[in-house]
Motif scaffolding. Structure first.
Motif, PDB file in Angstrom:
ATOM      1  N   GLY A 327       0.959  -1.194   0.041  1.00  0.00           N
ATOM      2  CA  GLY A 327       0.056  -0.128  -0.178  1.00  0.00           C
ATOM      3  C   GLY A 327       0.850   1.473  -0.003  1.00  0.00           C
ATOM      4  O   GLY A 327       0.481   2.421  -0.722  1.00  0.00           O
ATOM      5  N   HIS A 328       1.922   1.341   0.752  1.00  0.00           N
ATOM      6  CA  HIS A 328       2.996   2.299   0.950  1.00  0.00           C
ATOM      7  C   HIS A 328       3.631   2.528  -0.588  1.00  0.00           C
ATOM      8  O   HIS A 328       3.774   3.556  -0.905  1.00  0.00           O
ATOM      9  N   GLN A 329       3.804   1.249  -1.083  1.00  0.00           N
ATOM     10  CA  GLN A 329       4.445   1.480  -2.668  1.00  0.00           C
ATOM     11  C   GLN A 329       3.734   2.169  -3.568  1.00  0.00           C
ATOM     12  O   GLN A 329       4.027   2.858  -4.346  1.00  0.00           O
ATOM     13  N   ARG A 330       2.352   1.529  -3.437  1.00  0.00           N
ATOM     14  CA  ARG A 330       1.688   2.245  -4.337  1.00  0.00           C
ATOM     15  C   ARG A 330       1.300   3.781  -4.256  1.00  0.00           C
ATOM     16  O   ARG A 330       0.926   4.212  -5.115  1.00  0.00           O
ATOM     17  N   LYS A 331       1.416   4.217  -2.951  1.00  0.00           N
ATOM     18  CA  LYS A 331       1.229   5.692  -2.770  1.00  0.00           C
ATOM     19  C   LYS A 331       2.578   6.432  -3.581  1.00  0.00           C
ATOM     20  O   LYS A 331       2.089   7.369  -4.152  1.00  0.00           O
ATOM     21  N   LEU A 332       3.601   5.954  -3.619  1.00  0.00           N
ATOM     22  CA  LEU A 332       4.816   6.633  -3.885  1.00  0.00           C
ATOM     23  C   LEU A 332       5.500   6.330  -5.302  1.00  0.00           C
ATOM     24  O   LEU A 332       5.939   7.024  -5.951  1.00  0.00           O
ATOM     25  N   LEU A 333       5.619   4.939  -5.631  1.00  0.00           N
ATOM     26  CA  LEU A 333       6.314   4.485  -6.565  1.00  0.00           C
ATOM     27  C   LEU A 333       5.647   4.749  -7.927  1.00  0.00           C
ATOM     28  O   LEU A 333       6.378   5.027  -8.793  1.00  0.00           O
ATOM     29  N   PRO A 334       4.313   4.559  -8.117  1.00  0.00           N
ATOM     30  CA  PRO A 334       3.873   5.025  -9.642  1.00  0.00           C
ATOM     31  C   PRO A 334       4.201   6.718  -9.774  1.00  0.00           C
ATOM     32  O   PRO A 334       4.456   6.981 -10.930  1.00  0.00           O
ATOM     33  N   ALA A 554      22.343  -2.062 -17.439  1.00  0.00           N
ATOM     34  CA  ALA A 554      21.779  -1.971 -16.133  1.00  0.00           C
ATOM     35  C   ALA A 554      20.690  -0.927 -15.938  1.00  0.00           C
ATOM     36  O   ALA A 554      19.858  -1.109 -15.520  1.00  0.00           O
ATOM     37  N   THR A 555      21.352   0.258 -16.329  1.00  0.00           N
ATOM     38  CA  THR A 555      20.399   1.476 -16.271  1.00  0.00           C
ATOM     39  C   THR A 555      19.372   1.459 -17.143  1.00  0.00           C
ATOM     40  O   THR A 555      18.092   1.778 -16.764  1.00  0.00           O
ATOM     41  N   ALA A 556      19.493   0.746 -18.306  1.00  0.00           N
ATOM     42  CA  ALA A 556      18.300   0.727 -19.138  1.00  0.00           C
ATOM     43  C   ALA A 556      17.177  -0.248 -18.625  1.00  0.00           C
ATOM     44  O   ALA A 556      16.084  -0.013 -18.634  1.00  0.00           O
ATOM     45  N   THR A 557      17.702  -1.260 -17.921  1.00  0.00           N
ATOM     46  CA  THR A 557      16.837  -2.355 -17.466  1.00  0.00           C
ATOM     47  C   THR A 557      15.953  -1.748 -16.276  1.00  0.00           C
ATOM     48  O   THR A 557      14.835  -1.865 -16.554  1.00  0.00           O
ATOM     49  N   ILE A 558      16.538  -0.899 -15.463  1.00  0.00           N
ATOM     50  CA  ILE A 558      15.666  -0.250 -14.246  1.00  0.00           C
ATOM     51  C   ILE A 558      14.870   0.829 -14.935  1.00  0.00           C
ATOM     52  O   ILE A 558      13.646   0.802 -14.496  1.00  0.00           O
ATOM     53  N   LEU A 559      15.258   1.488 -16.024  1.00  0.00           N
ATOM     54  CA  LEU A 559      14.196   2.588 -16.668  1.00  0.00           C
ATOM     55  C   LEU A 559      13.123   1.744 -17.435  1.00  0.00           C
ATOM     56  O   LEU A 559      12.218   2.286 -17.522  1.00  0.00           O
ATOM     57  N   ASP A 560      13.481   0.542 -17.870  1.00  0.00           N
ATOM     58  CA  ASP A 560      12.471  -0.168 -18.529  1.00  0.00           C
ATOM     59  C   ASP A 560      11.245  -0.412 -17.457  1.00  0.00           C
ATOM     60  O   ASP A 560      10.092  -0.421 -17.944  1.00  0.00           O
ATOM     61  N   LYS A 561      11.818  -0.777 -16.351  1.00  0.00           N
ATOM     62  CA  LYS A 561      10.642  -1.312 -15.313  1.00  0.00           C
ATOM     63  C   LYS A 561       9.946   0.198 -15.026  1.00  0.00           C
ATOM     64  O   LYS A 561       8.560   0.122 -14.721  1.00  0.00           O
ATOM     65  N   LEU A 562      10.702   1.231 -14.794  1.00  0.00           N
ATOM     66  CA  LEU A 562       9.694   2.536 -14.555  1.00  0.00           C
ATOM     67  C   LEU A 562       8.854   2.737 -15.605  1.00  0.00           C
ATOM     68  O   LEU A 562       7.679   3.374 -15.407  1.00  0.00           O
ATOM     69  N   MET A 563       9.363   2.667 -16.732  1.00  0.00           N
ATOM     70  CA  MET A 563       8.396   2.904 -17.892  1.00  0.00           C
ATOM     71  C   MET A 563       7.310   2.032 -17.895  1.00  0.00           C
ATOM     72  O   MET A 563       6.051   2.555 -18.080  1.00  0.00           O
ATOM     73  N   ASP A 564       7.517   0.789 -17.531  1.00  0.00           N
ATOM     74  CA  ASP A 564       6.342  -0.256 -17.566  1.00  0.00           C
ATOM     75  C   ASP A 564       5.235   0.576 -16.480  1.00  0.00           C
ATOM     76  O   ASP A 564       4.093   0.213 -16.634  1.00  0.00           O
ATOM     77  N   LEU A 565       5.837   0.792 -15.170  1.00  0.00           N
ATOM     78  CA  LEU A 565       5.083   1.355 -14.051  1.00  0.00           C
ATOM     79  C   LEU A 565       4.281   2.325 -14.446  1.00  0.00           C
ATOM     80  O   LEU A 565       3.128   2.718 -14.289  1.00  0.00           O
ATOM     81  N   TYR A 566       4.957   3.120 -15.190  1.00  0.00           N
ATOM     82  CA  TYR A 566       4.272   4.727 -15.843  1.00  0.00           C
ATOM     83  C   TYR A 566       3.009   4.300 -16.515  1.00  0.00           C
ATOM     84  O   TYR A 566       1.942   4.929 -16.581  1.00  0.00           O
ATOM     85  N   VAL A 567       3.474   3.435 -17.507  1.00  0.00           N
ATOM     86  CA  VAL A 567       2.436   2.997 -18.627  1.00  0.00           C
ATOM     87  C   VAL A 567       1.072   2.374 -17.822  1.00  0.00           C
ATOM     88  O   VAL A 567       0.068   2.796 -18.086  1.00  0.00           O
ATOM     89  N   LEU A 568       1.446   1.358 -17.129  1.00  0.00           N
ATOM     90  CA  LEU A 568       0.371   0.410 -16.646  1.00  0.00           C
ATOM     91  C   LEU A 568       0.018   1.281 -15.640  1.00  0.00           C
ATOM     92  O   LEU A 568      -1.622   1.052 -15.277  1.00  0.00           O
ATOM     93  N   SER A 569       0.233   1.846 -14.784  1.00  0.00           N
ATOM     94  CA  SER A 569      -0.371   3.027 -13.723  1.00  0.00           C
ATOM     95  C   SER A 569      -1.333   3.872 -14.324  1.00  0.00           C
ATOM     96  O   SER A 569      -2.627   4.197 -14.158  1.00  0.00           O
ATOM     97  N   ASN A 570      -0.773   4.548 -15.537  1.00  0.00           N
ATOM     98  CA  ASN A 570      -1.841   5.318 -16.308  1.00  0.00           C
ATOM     99  C   ASN A 570      -2.928   4.499 -16.928  1.00  0.00           C
ATOM    100  O   ASN A 570      -3.861   5.061 -16.984  1.00  0.00           O
TER     101      ASN A 570
END
Length: 647
Positions: A327-334, A554-570
Motif C-alpha cells: 500500500g505504501h509502495q502504491r502511494k509513492l512508486l507510480p 543495467a540503467t536501461a533495465t531499471i528504466l524499462d521497469k519504471l516505464m512499465d510502471l508509468y504506462v500500466l498505472s496510467n
C-alpha cells in the motif's frame, strides 16, 4: 527482479542530459552558498531575506545564463530554465528569480530592441533594476487579448499615457510589485491616431530610486498568501502615467514621432500571438520547477519510508519498514515513475525551446507553445498530487513544518493556476487544431470543419517529434499482445489519442453558423480529455527516446521497469475508458493491476537510489525525517559491510 547492479551515477548523467554543466554549476554554487527558506519568518522578514538571497544569486553568474552574450549574458535561455529547476527547496527565491530574470528580463529581451537591451539588460542581470511583469488584470486573467489597461500616444508630447480605466483593469497579483520593483513591463491596449492596435508592452517606472512610489501610480499589497510569502505580490493602478515613446518595446510594433503605427506583422491577432509566443520561457520554467518540487517531496518520503518501521511480521523479529508494504509502495512508486517520465519530456521541451526561439519557424513555434502549455498543466497537477501523497505517506511527521512537505504543498499549490490556468492551457493545446475557429467556420461549412479539425490536429498540434520514427519501429515490429510489450503499450496510448480525437471531430460536425460557439463549448469535456491523452502520449514517447539514448544495460533495465510502471498505472487509472471502448477485457484489467503491484515490489529495493539520481542539491534536503533516514541507512550499510567482512 530488477538488476541491482545499476549505477545511480550513470543514471544521473542521463537525467542531467544536455545541460549537465548548468546543473553542476548550480550544485557547486549551492554547496558554497547558504540560501535557506524563510518560511519561518513573518511576511516582511521573509521578503527581505528573499531579496538578499536574490542579490547573492545575482553575483553567482547563474541568472546571466539566459541573456544575450553581447550584453554580458550566457546566451543560453534553455540553460536558465534548467537552473531554476534546481531551486525546489526555496520556492520563494525561485519565483522571485523567475519574475526578475525570466519574465521581466525575458520580456525586455524578447519584445524590446537594441535601445532597450543596451540601456536596461545589464542592470536587470545585476539586480540594480528590480522589475515586474504586469500582464494579468483583475477582470481579465486568462483573456490577455482583451486587457483593459490603455496606452494612448500623445504626439505633441511624444509620450504614451498609461491608464487604468476602471477597478477591474488593475494589474493583479504582480510579483515584485508590493515592495521591491522599480519598473514594470506593462501590457496594454496601444491606441494611436484614434485606432487600437491591440496589446503591446511598455516599460513603466513604478518607483523612484529611493523606493517612493512614482507619481500617478498606486500600489496595493496583496497581503499574506498560502505560500510563497517571500514574493511581494501587489496590485498596480495607473492614473494617466506618462512615459517616453521610446519605452514601447517595439520589436513587433512601433509608433513614429507623429503617431504613425507600423509593424512587421499585419494581422492584429497574429501579432498578439507572436508576442506571447516569445514569452514561453516562463511557462516552461514553471513546469520544470514543479517537477523539481515533486522530486524533493518524493526523496523525503521515500527516505523516511525506507527506515520508518511499523508492526512485526509474524514469525520474525523486528518491525517492518513501511516502504515494504504494498500500500505504501502504491502511494509513492507510480508517482516516482511518472516523475521520471515527465523529467524526460521536460528535457525534450527545453531542447525544443533552445532550437525554436529566434528560428522564425512558425510551425515549430506553435508546436513548442502547445507542448509547453500541456506539460505545464500535467506537471503542476502531478506535483500537487505527489506532494499530498508524500505528506500522507509520512503521517504526522509529514505535517510538521520542519519536514518540508507542508511548505512544498503550500508553495506549489498556486502553480496550477499561475503562468496560465491549467484548464485554460489544456484548451489551448486542444484548440491548436481550431486556429481562428470562428473566422474559418464560415468558409468551411459542416463537412469542411471536420476535415479542418483533423488536418489541423494531426498536422500542427500533434506534430511528431524525432522520437516518433523510433516509436513507430517499435510498434511495427511488435507482434505480442502482452501488457509488458513496449509496442502494445505504445499502441494503447496512440489508439486512445486517435479515438478521442475522432470522437471530438464527430461532435464538432454538428456545428453550423448559428451554433458554432455552443457546440464547441458543449464539447469542452471532450476537448480537455483530447489534450490530456495527447500529453500522456508525448510523455511516453520522450521516455522511450531517453531509454534509447541510454548505453548502460543495467540503467536501461531499471528504466524499462519504471516505464512499465508509468504506462500500466496510467492505463489502470483510466481503466474505465479502456474497458468501455473494448481495448482491454476484464481479465486483462486485473492482469494490469497485478503487474503494477509486481513492478512496485521489484522497484522497492532501489527506490532511494532512484530518487537520489535526480541530483537535487543537498542544501534543499533539510527534513529531519529524511536526513535522519539517510544516517540510519548509512549505518545499516556499514553494518552489512562489516558482517560480510567477518564471514
Amino acid at each position: 527482479m530488477t538488476d541491482a547492479a545499476f549505477d545511480p551515477g550513470v543514471l544521473r548523467r542521463l537525467l542531467d542530459g544536455r545541460w549537465a554543466h548548468v546543473r553542476d554549476k548550480v550544485r557547486e554554487t549551492l554547496h558554497e552558498t547558504d540560501l535557506p527558506s524563510g518560511d519561518h519568518l513573518d511576511t516582511e522578514g521573509h521578503r527581505a531575506l528573499t531579496l538578499e538571497q536574490m542579490r547573492t544569486l545575482a553575483k553567482s553568474g547563474i541568472p546571466e545564463l539566459g541573456f544575450p552574450a553581447e550584453y554580458g549574458g550566457g546566451g543560453d535561455p534553455a540553460g536558465s530554465v534548467v537552473s531554476l529547476e534546481m531551486l525546489p527547496g526555496n520556492l520563494s527565491l525561485m519565483v522571485k528569480a523567475g519574475v526578475q530574470w525570466g519574465l521581466f528580463g525575458g520580456a525586455v529581451v524578447a519584445l524590446g530592441t537594441e535601445r532597450h537591451h543596451e540601456r536596461y539588460l545589464r542592470d536587470i542581470m545585476s539586480l540594480e533594476l528590480p522589475g515586474c511583469f504586469a500582464m494579468t488584470e483583475t477582470g481579465h486573467g486568462s483573456d490577455v487579448q482583451n486587457l483593459r489597461t490603455t496606452a494612448t500616444y500623445d504626439p505633441a508630447a511624444q509620450e504614451f499615457v498609461v491608464h487604468t480605466p476602471h477597478e477591474a483593469a488593475r494589474k493583479e497579483y504582480i510579483g515584485n510589485a508590493a515592495r521591491d520593483g522599480r519598473m514594470a513591463v506593462v501590457f496594454a491596449q496601444l491606441i494611436t491616431e484614434g485606432g487600437n492596435h491591440g496589446v503591446h508592452a511598455l516599460l513603466v517606472p513604478i518607483r523612484e530610486q529611493s523606493g517612493k512610489v512614482a507619481g500617478g501610480v498606486r500600489i496595493e499589497d496583496c497581503g499574506r498568501k498560502a505560500g510563497l510569502n517571500g514574493v511581494d505580490n501587489g496590485r498596480i493602478y495607473f492614473d494617466q502615467v506618462r512615459v517616453p515613446r521610446e519605452n514601447l518595446l517595439n520589436r513587433y510594433g512601433d509608433v513614429a514621432e507623429d503617431g504613425t503605427y507600423s509593424s512587421p506583422i499585419d494581422s492584429v491577432g497574429k501579432r498578439f500571438f507572436t508576442m506571447l509566443g516569445t514569452l514561453i520561457r516562463g511557462r516552461v520554467s514553471v513546469a520544470a520547477t514543479a517537477g523539481g518540487a515533486g522530486k524533493l517531496a518524493l526523496e523525503i518520503a521515500l527516505r523516511y519510508g525506507d527506515v520508518r518501521r511499523q508492526f512485526e511480521k509474524p514469525g520474525e523479529s523486528g518491525e517492518v519498514a513501511v516502504l515494504d508494504y504494498l500500500g505504501h509502495q502504491r502511494k509513492l512508486l507510480p508517482a516516482l515513475a511518472k516523475s521520471f517520465a515527465l523529467h524526460f519530456a521536460q528535457q525534450e521541451l527545453v531542447a525544443s525551446l533552445q532550437e525554436t526561439l529566434g528560428s522564425g519557424d512558425e510551425r515549430a513555434q506553435r508546436e513548442l507553445e502547445s507542448r509547453a502549455a500541456g506539460l505545464k498543466a500535467v506537471t503542476t497537477w502531478h506535483a500537487t498530487e505527489t506532494i499530498q501523497a508524500c505528506r500522507e505517506a509520512c503521517g504526522g511527521a509529514g505535517y510538521l513544518s520542519e519536514n518540508q512537505l507542508a511548505g512544498l504543498k503550500a508553495d506549489t499549490d498556486v502553480f496550477t493556476t499561475f503562468e496560465g490556468d491549467n484548464t485554460v492551457l489544456l484548451q489551448l493545446v486542444a484548440k491548436g487544431l481550431l486556429t481562428n475557429y470562428k473566422d474559418q467556420f464560415d468558409e468551411l461549412g459542416t463537412l469542411g470543419l471536420a476535415k479542418f479539425v483533423a488536418d489541423q490536429w494531426v498536422g500542427a498540434v500533434f506534430e511528431r517529434t524525432a522520437t516518433r520514427s523510433l516509436v513507430q519501429r517499435i510498434i511495427d515490429r511488435s507482434g505480442e499482445d502482452d501488457i509488458l510489450d513496449r509496442g502494445w503499450q505504445l499502441k494503447m496510448f496512440d489508439d486512445r489519442e486517435n479515438h478521442v480525437l475522432d470522437g471530438l471531430a464527430r461532435r464538432l460536425r454538428k456545428a453550423d453558423k448559428s451554433n458554432a460557439f455552443e457546440v464547441f463549448n458543449n464539447a469542452q469535456d471532450h476537448v480537455l480529455r483530447a489534450a490530456r491523452v495527447h500529453i500522456d502520449r508525448v510523455v511516453l514517447e520522450a521516455f522511450v527516446g531517453a531509454i534509447d539514448r541510454c548505453e548502460d544495460e543495467a540503467t536501461a533495465t531499471i528504466l524499462d521497469k519504471l516505464m512499465d510502471l508509468y504506462v500500466l498505472s496510467n492505463i489502470e487509472a483510466d481503466k474505465a475508458w479502456f474497458l468501455e471502448h473494448e481495448r482491454i477485457n476484464p481479465r486483462r484489467a486485473k492482469a494490469i493491476t497485478q503487474a503494477v503491484n509486481d513492478l512496485c515490489m521489484q522497484l522497492r529495493p532501489h527506490a532511494v537510489e532512484l530518487v537520489e539520481s535526480f541530483g537535487i542539491p543537498r542544501q534543499w534536503l533539510t527534513a529531519p525525517i529524511a536526513t535522519g533516514a539517510e544516517r540510519a541507512r548509512q549505518d545499516r550499510m556499514a553494518e552489512h559491510d562489516q558482517q560480510l567482512g567477518t564471514v
